[in-house]
Design a protein around this motif. Structure first.
Motif, PDB file in Angstrom:
ATOM      1  N   ASP A 257       7.246  18.139 -16.404  1.00 47.07           N
ATOM      2  CA  ASP A 257       6.440  19.058 -17.202  1.00 47.07           C
ATOM      3  C   ASP A 257       5.067  19.374 -16.619  1.00 47.07           C
ATOM      4  O   ASP A 257       4.217  19.933 -17.317  1.00 47.07           O
ATOM      5  N   SER A 258       4.799  19.017 -15.373  1.00 48.15           N
ATOM      6  CA  SER A 258       3.639  19.594 -14.693  1.00 48.15           C
ATOM      7  C   SER A 258       3.987  21.050 -14.387  1.00 48.15           C
ATOM      8  O   SER A 258       5.139  21.359 -14.072  1.00 48.15           O
ATOM      9  N   GLN A 259       2.996  21.935 -14.479  1.00 43.86           N
ATOM     10  CA  GLN A 259       3.318  23.358 -14.426  1.00 43.86           C
ATOM     11  C   GLN A 259       2.390  24.136 -13.499  1.00 43.86           C
ATOM     12  O   GLN A 259       1.273  23.708 -13.210  1.00 43.86           O
ATOM     13  N   VAL A 260       2.881  25.302 -13.070  1.00 42.94           N
ATOM     14  CA  VAL A 260       2.080  26.270 -12.337  1.00 42.94           C
ATOM     15  C   VAL A 260       2.198  27.606 -13.058  1.00 42.94           C
ATOM     16  O   VAL A 260       3.274  27.979 -13.528  1.00 42.94           O
ATOM     17  N   MET A 261       1.076  28.305 -13.187  1.00 47.21           N
ATOM     18  CA  MET A 261       1.067  29.632 -13.797  1.00 47.21           C
ATOM     19  C   MET A 261       0.258  30.569 -12.915  1.00 47.21           C
ATOM     20  O   MET A 261      -0.555  30.140 -12.091  1.00 47.21           O
ATOM     21  N   LEU A 262       0.500  31.855 -13.082  1.00 50.47           N
ATOM     22  CA  LEU A 262      -0.183  32.883 -12.305  1.00 50.47           C
ATOM     23  C   LEU A 262      -0.891  33.830 -13.260  1.00 50.47           C
ATOM     24  O   LEU A 262      -0.351  34.175 -14.317  1.00 50.47           O
ATOM     25  N   VAL A 263      -2.103  34.218 -12.903  1.00 52.00           N
ATOM     26  CA  VAL A 263      -2.817  35.252 -13.661  1.00 52.00           C
ATOM     27  C   VAL A 263      -2.958  36.468 -12.757  1.00 52.00           C
ATOM     28  O   VAL A 263      -3.440  36.368 -11.625  1.00 52.00           O
ATOM     29  N   LYS A 264      -2.511  37.598 -13.282  1.00 51.19           N
ATOM     30  CA  LYS A 264      -2.491  38.843 -12.514  1.00 51.19           C
ATOM     31  C   LYS A 264      -3.143  39.943 -13.335  1.00 51.19           C
ATOM     32  O   LYS A 264      -2.698  40.254 -14.438  1.00 51.19           O
ATOM     33  N   GLN A 265      -4.246  40.482 -12.823  1.00 50.37           N
ATOM     34  CA  GLN A 265      -4.990  41.536 -13.511  1.00 50.37           C
ATOM     35  C   GLN A 265      -5.292  41.137 -14.957  1.00 50.37           C
ATOM     36  O   GLN A 265      -5.142  41.917 -15.889  1.00 50.37           O
ATOM     37  N   GLY A 266      -5.695  39.880 -15.122  1.00 47.38           N
ATOM     38  CA  GLY A 266      -6.103  39.389 -16.429  1.00 47.38           C
ATOM     39  C   GLY A 266      -4.982  39.015 -17.364  1.00 47.38           C
ATOM     40  O   GLY A 266      -5.232  38.689 -18.529  1.00 47.38           O
ATOM     41  N   LYS A 267      -3.739  39.033 -16.890  1.00 43.90           N
ATOM     42  CA  LYS A 267      -2.604  38.697 -17.746  1.00 43.90           C
ATOM     43  C   LYS A 267      -1.811  37.543 -17.148  1.00 43.90           C
ATOM     44  O   LYS A 267      -1.669  37.432 -15.932  1.00 43.90           O
ATOM     45  N   ARG A 300      12.675  12.237 -26.447  1.00 43.55           N
ATOM     46  CA  ARG A 300      12.662  11.298 -25.329  1.00 43.55           C
ATOM     47  C   ARG A 300      14.075  11.053 -24.804  1.00 43.55           C
ATOM     48  O   ARG A 300      15.048  11.123 -25.559  1.00 43.55           O
ATOM     49  N   VAL A 301      14.141  10.736 -23.507  1.00 42.70           N
ATOM     50  CA  VAL A 301      15.412  10.395 -22.868  1.00 42.70           C
ATOM     51  C   VAL A 301      15.680   8.908 -23.076  1.00 42.70           C
ATOM     52  O   VAL A 301      14.854   8.065 -22.700  1.00 42.70           O
ATOM     53  N   ASN A 302      16.799   8.601 -23.707  1.00 39.30           N
ATOM     54  CA  ASN A 302      17.174   7.211 -23.988  1.00 39.30           C
ATOM     55  C   ASN A 302      16.063   6.454 -24.719  1.00 39.30           C
ATOM     56  O   ASN A 302      15.875   5.248 -24.523  1.00 39.30           O
ATOM     57  N   GLY A 303      15.300   7.183 -25.527  1.00 41.28           N
ATOM     58  CA  GLY A 303      14.253   6.563 -26.325  1.00 41.28           C
ATOM     59  C   GLY A 303      13.020   6.153 -25.549  1.00 41.28           C
ATOM     60  O   GLY A 303      12.162   5.444 -26.085  1.00 41.28           O
ATOM     61  N   THR A 304      12.888   6.604 -24.288  1.00 35.82           N
ATOM     62  CA  THR A 304      11.742   6.170 -23.479  1.00 35.82           C
ATOM     63  C   THR A 304      10.908   7.351 -22.996  1.00 35.82           C
ATOM     64  O   THR A 304       9.877   7.664 -23.581  1.00 35.82           O
ATOM     65  N   LEU A 305      11.337   8.021 -21.933  1.00 36.44           N
ATOM     66  CA  LEU A 305      10.501   9.030 -21.282  1.00 36.44           C
ATOM     67  C   LEU A 305      10.579  10.389 -21.968  1.00 36.44           C
ATOM     68  O   LEU A 305      11.650  10.814 -22.410  1.00 36.44           O
ATOM     69  N   ALA A 306       9.427  11.072 -22.006  1.00 37.26           N
ATOM     70  CA  ALA A 306       9.343  12.386 -22.652  1.00 37.26           C
ATOM     71  C   ALA A 306       9.558  13.524 -21.666  1.00 37.26           C
ATOM     72  O   ALA A 306       9.287  14.679 -21.978  1.00 37.26           O
ATOM     73  N   VAL A 307      10.013  13.206 -20.456  1.00 34.31           N
ATOM     74  CA  VAL A 307      10.392  14.223 -19.468  1.00 34.31           C
ATOM     75  C   VAL A 307      11.806  13.924 -19.011  1.00 34.31           C
ATOM     76  O   VAL A 307      12.269  12.783 -19.075  1.00 34.31           O
ATOM     77  N   SER A 308      12.500  14.961 -18.555  1.00 36.57           N
ATOM     78  CA  SER A 308      13.901  14.772 -18.182  1.00 36.57           C
ATOM     79  C   SER A 308      14.132  14.784 -16.677  1.00 36.57           C
ATOM     80  O   SER A 308      15.239  14.493 -16.225  1.00 36.57           O
TER      81      SER A 308
END
Length: 443
Positions: A257-267, A300-308
């Motif tokens: 769930d680390s992410q990358v986003m792009l902003v283009k012409q203010g959007k 959570r996966v198997n009751g532990t981690l919140a990422v898959s």
């Protein structure tokens, strides 16, 4: 150019004055010992490069010189017979196959590497080679805080000197960026920050299919870390997102769930969908493997981690997958900036709010974007984030132009009207005349 050469010679001279002769077998290393005492052959380039980067950076070596020196020293090192550094052999069973892995002695390997680095400094002080400069200027703003957590488990990488570090001599500019958010310890995040970009550069598809190189390198880094985790009994894992700008294309890959986003012409332009257990396709994959997704304050996966998906998490494989997803986008020159961040940021700040926060920062700081990441991190903390927070902003246009366009200033320079002398005008005129929409390839 003359000033850069003079600065480079100054750094080389200073290093040789401090180390007038090669290190002997009993001499202490010039850097504090880090990482494992034993390394696999695949780990050697990344571990040595990271040690040299920290060492040369501490001596204020210019980044292009640092990258070029590291490339030359590692290239020389890999020409030698590494078996002389053999520490031990271990046998390991994987899926019914027995594989023999040779481990190298980290201390003697580092000592030999430093002596090769010193030898190259001697040669370059006598005749400095032409150092390839960066054609593309990228203003990069990064900031990371531990916040109220007991440990800082985030790591990030900013490598605009990608070509110089790996000796890529074609005319295509490349720049690499990544954010890693560790859990259960910092080992996996440290490992990914050290090795992923090395694996990307050495991947067979790096020139033809960079997105595939990024994706494949996540899997390779995961496999390498799992081997380390087994022999050193490590339990940590890390999510990660990486971006590689190659000419006029942006390539990304991610796990978790680390992410990358792009902003283009203010959007905001959405580039990816994070891997979370509640995603229908992720839940079905996990359940098909015999695992489960349950709700315990969050999914959570198997009751532990919140990422898959993540690198590492030895004891949660195969439910926590190390296979990355990837995308590729065309860059037209109208993009404002990229933002890479961990979930400690995105859980507190909506992507649509990023635009206003950055513009507000530019207004209050005389259009200077250098500390934009600090403003974004502060906003996430003010909004209640208690997690580690890491934000990396890569400006693709000049911040004053971004602000002027947002204010409707007709005197501002648009992406295709900018001065040819502007360091941000690194897209060709032909490219700027293309359609304003992104061409997207998902692989």
């Amino acid at each position: 150019m003359a000033l850069a050469a003079e600065a480079a010679r100054g750094v080389l001279g200073s290093l040789l004055r401090d180390f007038p002769s090669p290190l002997g077998p009993e001499d202490p290393l010039p850097w504090s010992a880090q990482g494992s005492a034993a390394l696999s052959r695949a780990e050697a380039p990344g571990e040595l490069a990271e040690l040299a980067r920290s060492f040369l950076g501490g001596r204020n070596a210019p980044p292009p010189l640092t990258a070029s020196l590291i490339h030359a020293a590692i290239d020389d090192m890999l020409q030698t017979d590494l078996s002389v550094f053999k520490k031990q052999s271990v046998e390991e069973e994987r899926e019914g196959d027995h594989g023999k892995f040779t481990l190298l002695d980290g201390g003697s390997l580092q000592r030999c590497f430093f002596n090769k680095l010193r030898d190259i400094c001697c040669e370059w002080q006598k005749q400095l080679p032409s150092l390839k400069s960066l054609k593309r200027f990228l203003l990069i703003s990064s900031h990371a805080i531990r916040n109220v957590r007991r440990k800082m488990e985030d790591r990030h990488v900013s490598l605009p000197e990608f070509n110089q570090l790996f000796g890529l001599s074609d005319d295509v500019d490349r720049a690499y960026f990544a954010v890693f958010d560790g859990h259960g310890g910092v080992d996996a995040a440290n490992y990914a920050a050290t090795h992923l970009h090395i694996n990307v550069a050495l991947h067979k598809e790096i020139l033809k299919n960079p997105t595939e190189a990024l994706k494949g390198s996540f899997q390779q880094t995961d496999e390498m870390f799992l081997f380390k985790a087994e022999r050193e009994r490590l339990r940590s894992g890390t999510t990660g997102v990486s971006a590689l700008i190659v000419g006029n294309r942006l390539h990304i890959a991610w796990v978790g769930d680390s992410q990358v986003m792009l902003v283009k012409q203010g959007k905001v332009v959405t580039l990816m969908e994070p891997h979370k257990p509640e995603r229908e396709d992720e839940r079905m994959r996990i359940e098909a493997l015999g695992g489960c997704v349950t709700y315990m304050d969050c999914w959570r996966v198997n009751g532990t981690l919140a990422v898959s998906r993540a690198i590492g998490d030895l004891y949660q494989k195969p439910y926590i997958s190390g296979n990355a997803d990837g995308n590729s986008f065309e860059l037209t020159g109208s993009e404002d900036y990229l933002l890479l961040a961990c979930d400690g940021f995105f859980d507190a700040i909506r992507p649509c709010d990023v635009v206003d926060l950055v513009l507000d920062h530019l207004k209050q700081n005389k259009r200077d974007g250098l500390k934009a990441a600090e403003r974004l991190v502060a906003a996430a903390r003010e909004n209640g984030s208690s997690d580690n927070i890491t934000v990396l902003v890569v400006f693709l246009r000049d911040p004053p132009d971004i602000l002027a366009d947002s204010l409707g200033d007709s005197k501002s320079l648009s992406a295709d009207e900018g001065s040819k002398d502007s360091p941000f005008n690194f897209f060709s005129s032909e490219m700027n005349n293309q359609s304003d929409s992104h061409t997207t390839t998902k692989s």
